[in-house]
Motif scaffolding. Structure first.
Motif, PDB file in Angstrom:
ATOM      1  N   CYS A   1      14.875 -31.138  50.837  1.00 16.11           N
ATOM      2  CA  CYS A   1      14.147 -29.930  50.450  1.00 16.11           C
ATOM      3  C   CYS A   1      13.652 -30.056  49.019  1.00 16.11           C
ATOM      4  O   CYS A   1      14.430 -30.369  48.128  1.00 16.11           O
ATOM      5  CB  CYS A   1      15.046 -28.699  50.494  1.00 16.11           C
ATOM      6  SG  CYS A   1      15.670 -28.280  52.113  1.00 16.11           S
ATOM      7  N   GLN A   2      12.379 -29.778  48.842  1.00 12.12           N
ATOM      8  CA  GLN A   2      11.797 -29.705  47.497  1.00 12.12           C
ATOM      9  C   GLN A   2      11.090 -28.366  47.364  1.00 12.12           C
ATOM     10  O   GLN A   2      10.294 -27.997  48.224  1.00 12.12           O
ATOM     11  CB  GLN A   2      10.813 -30.848  47.258  1.00 12.12           C
ATOM     12  CG  GLN A   2      10.123 -30.778  45.914  1.00 12.12           C
ATOM     13  CD  GLN A   2       9.038 -31.826  45.767  1.00 12.12           C
ATOM     14  OE1 GLN A   2       9.236 -32.971  46.089  1.00 12.12           O
ATOM     15  NE2 GLN A   2       7.882 -31.410  45.293  1.00 12.12           N
ATOM     16  N   GLU A   3      11.393 -27.655  46.300  1.00 13.68           N
ATOM     17  CA  GLU A   3      10.722 -26.378  46.035  1.00 13.68           C
ATOM     18  C   GLU A   3       9.220 -26.608  45.944  1.00 13.68           C
ATOM     19  O   GLU A   3       8.774 -27.558  45.289  1.00 13.68           O
ATOM     20  CB  GLU A   3      11.252 -25.796  44.709  1.00 13.68           C
ATOM     21  CG  GLU A   3      10.798 -24.389  44.437  1.00 13.68           C
ATOM     22  CD  GLU A   3      11.599 -23.347  45.186  1.00 13.68           C
ATOM     23  OE1 GLU A   3      11.060 -22.254  45.380  1.00 13.68           O
ATOM     24  OE2 GLU A   3      12.753 -23.618  45.563  1.00 13.68           O
TER      25      GLU A   3
ATOM     26  N   ILE B   1      10.337 -35.302  46.850  1.00 13.10           N
ATOM     27  CA  ILE B   1      10.632 -35.571  48.250  1.00 13.10           C
ATOM     28  C   ILE B   1       9.959 -36.849  48.749  1.00 13.10           C
ATOM     29  O   ILE B   1      10.535 -37.596  49.534  1.00 13.10           O
ATOM     30  CB  ILE B   1      10.293 -34.339  49.137  1.00 13.10           C
ATOM     31  CG1 ILE B   1      10.961 -34.459  50.506  1.00 13.10           C
ATOM     32  CG2 ILE B   1       8.795 -34.127  49.237  1.00 13.10           C
ATOM     33  CD1 ILE B   1      10.942 -33.180  51.310  1.00 13.10           C
TER      34      ILE B   1
ATOM     35  N   GLU C   1      18.445 -32.817  56.000  1.00 11.97           N
ATOM     36  CA  GLU C   1      17.155 -32.262  55.591  1.00 11.97           C
ATOM     37  C   GLU C   1      16.996 -32.466  54.094  1.00 11.97           C
ATOM     38  O   GLU C   1      17.919 -32.223  53.320  1.00 11.97           O
ATOM     39  CB  GLU C   1      17.092 -30.768  55.908  1.00 11.97           C
ATOM     40  CG  GLU C   1      15.784 -30.112  55.508  1.00 11.97           C
ATOM     41  CD  GLU C   1      15.744 -28.618  55.811  1.00 11.97           C
ATOM     42  OE1 GLU C   1      14.656 -28.034  55.651  1.00 11.97           O
ATOM     43  OE2 GLU C   1      16.773 -28.039  56.193  1.00 11.97           O
TER      44      GLU C   1
ATOM     45  N   GLU D   1      18.790 -30.709  48.081  1.00 15.43           N
ATOM     46  CA  GLU D   1      17.675 -30.461  47.170  1.00 15.43           C
ATOM     47  C   GLU D   1      17.296 -31.777  46.488  1.00 15.43           C
ATOM     48  O   GLU D   1      18.175 -32.527  46.045  1.00 15.43           O
ATOM     49  CB  GLU D   1      18.090 -29.438  46.113  1.00 15.43           C
ATOM     50  CG  GLU D   1      16.996 -29.103  45.126  1.00 15.43           C
ATOM     51  CD  GLU D   1      17.459 -28.093  44.094  1.00 15.43           C
ATOM     52  OE1 GLU D   1      16.939 -28.155  42.974  1.00 15.43           O
ATOM     53  OE2 GLU D   1      18.331 -27.260  44.397  1.00 15.43           O
TER      54      GLU D   1
ATOM     55  N   ALA E   1      21.238 -29.656  54.247  1.00 10.23           N
ATOM     56  CA  ALA E   1      20.017 -29.833  53.466  1.00 10.23           C
ATOM     57  C   ALA E   1      20.371 -30.155  52.020  1.00 10.23           C
ATOM     58  O   ALA E   1      21.261 -29.535  51.444  1.00 10.23           O
ATOM     59  CB  ALA E   1      19.163 -28.566  53.520  1.00 10.23           C
TER      60      ALA E   1
ATOM     61  N   LYS F   1       9.870 -24.197  50.744  1.00  7.10           N
ATOM     62  CA  LYS F   1      10.268 -25.590  50.567  1.00  7.10           C
ATOM     63  C   LYS F   1       9.354 -26.540  51.316  1.00  7.10           C
ATOM     64  O   LYS F   1       8.844 -26.221  52.380  1.00  7.10           O
ATOM     65  CB  LYS F   1      11.692 -25.822  51.088  1.00  7.10           C
ATOM     66  CG  LYS F   1      12.765 -24.955  50.472  1.00  7.10           C
ATOM     67  CD  LYS F   1      13.145 -25.416  49.096  1.00  7.10           C
ATOM     68  CE  LYS F   1      14.361 -24.726  48.568  1.00  7.10           C
ATOM     69  NZ  LYS F   1      14.126 -23.443  47.960  1.00  7.10           N
TER      70      LYS F   1
ATOM     71  N   GLU G   1      21.560 -28.056  49.282  1.00  8.61           N
ATOM     72  CA  GLU G   1      20.663 -26.903  49.140  1.00  8.61           C
ATOM     73  C   GLU G   1      21.107 -25.779  50.062  1.00  8.61           C
ATOM     74  O   GLU G   1      21.124 -24.639  49.673  1.00  8.61           O
ATOM     75  CB  GLU G   1      19.231 -27.339  49.451  1.00  8.61           C
ATOM     76  CG  GLU G   1      18.138 -26.582  48.742  1.00  8.61           C
ATOM     77  CD  GLU G   1      17.872 -25.190  49.283  1.00  8.61           C
ATOM     78  OE1 GLU G   1      18.065 -24.928  50.486  1.00  8.61           O
ATOM     79  OE2 GLU G   1      17.450 -24.335  48.485  1.00  8.61           O
TER      80      GLU G   1
ATOM     81  N   GLY H   1       8.367 -25.830  55.076  1.00  5.04           N
ATOM     82  CA  GLY H   1       9.523 -25.293  55.783  1.00  5.04           C
ATOM     83  C   GLY H   1       9.798 -23.878  55.316  1.00  5.04           C
ATOM     84  O   GLY H   1       8.991 -23.264  54.618  1.00  5.04           O
TER      85      GLY H   1
ATOM     86  N   VAL I   1       9.815 -29.975  53.339  1.00  8.72           N
ATOM     87  CA  VAL I   1      10.985 -30.541  54.001  1.00  8.72           C
ATOM     88  C   VAL I   1      10.650 -31.834  54.735  1.00  8.72           C
ATOM     89  O   VAL I   1       9.504 -32.066  55.119  1.00  8.72           O
ATOM     90  CB  VAL I   1      11.626 -29.534  54.991  1.00  8.72           C
ATOM     91  CG1 VAL I   1      12.069 -28.275  54.271  1.00  8.72           C
ATOM     92  CG2 VAL I   1      10.695 -29.206  56.141  1.00  8.72           C
TER      93      VAL I   1
END
Length: 134
Positions: free
Chosen positions: A129-131, A85, A127, A81, A79, A111, A5, A107, A113
């Motif tokens: 990360c999810q939108e 998560i 890390e 994606e 990070a 995101k 990401e 985050g 996190v």
């Protein structure tokens, strides 16, 4: 994990580093924000499909300030994606990784996190990360 990401880079001076990365990448940051819960100021750059996150400590007690004091400027984390998560945290824990956040948190850059401890990932802070879906 879908893709990298972004790469997180710790900097001493955000203003000077933004100018440096603008010259390096030929574009200004697309987003700057503070994440008070992490004690950090961030600046994001796009380079093709890739992103770079610059991180500057907001105070001397933040994790970024401690990293900077110990290791100096440079790559802080990678990070990845993810679509889910919570499922990824569960999967990584089952695989034996130490996850620093049992529950994802908000985050930068819209995101959710969570982090994997570097001691369980060959010294690399990972890390997830999810939108944040609206």
């Amino acid at each position: 994990m879908k893709k990298i990401e972004h790469l997180g880079i710790v900097v001493k001076n955000m203003e000077a580093s933004n100018l440096l990365f603008e010259k390096l990448l030929g574009a200004a940051p697309y987003k700057q924000e503070e994440v008070a819960s992490e004690g950090v100021r961030t600046s994001f750059f796009k380079n093709g499909p890739n992103k770079i996150e610059l991180l500057e400590a907001l105070d001397d007690n933040s994790p970024i300030a401690k990293f900077l004091e110990k290791k100096g400027e440079g790559i802080h984390h990678v990070a990845f994606e993810v679509d889910d998560i919570v499922a990824e945290i569960t999967r990584l824990k089952a695989e034996g990784f130490t996850v620093l956040n049992e529950t994802p948190k908000s985050g930068a850059d819209n995101k959710l996190v969570a982090f994997v401890h570097p001691k369980t990932a060959n010294g690399v802070l990972v890390e997830l990360c999810q939108e944040i879906r609206k």
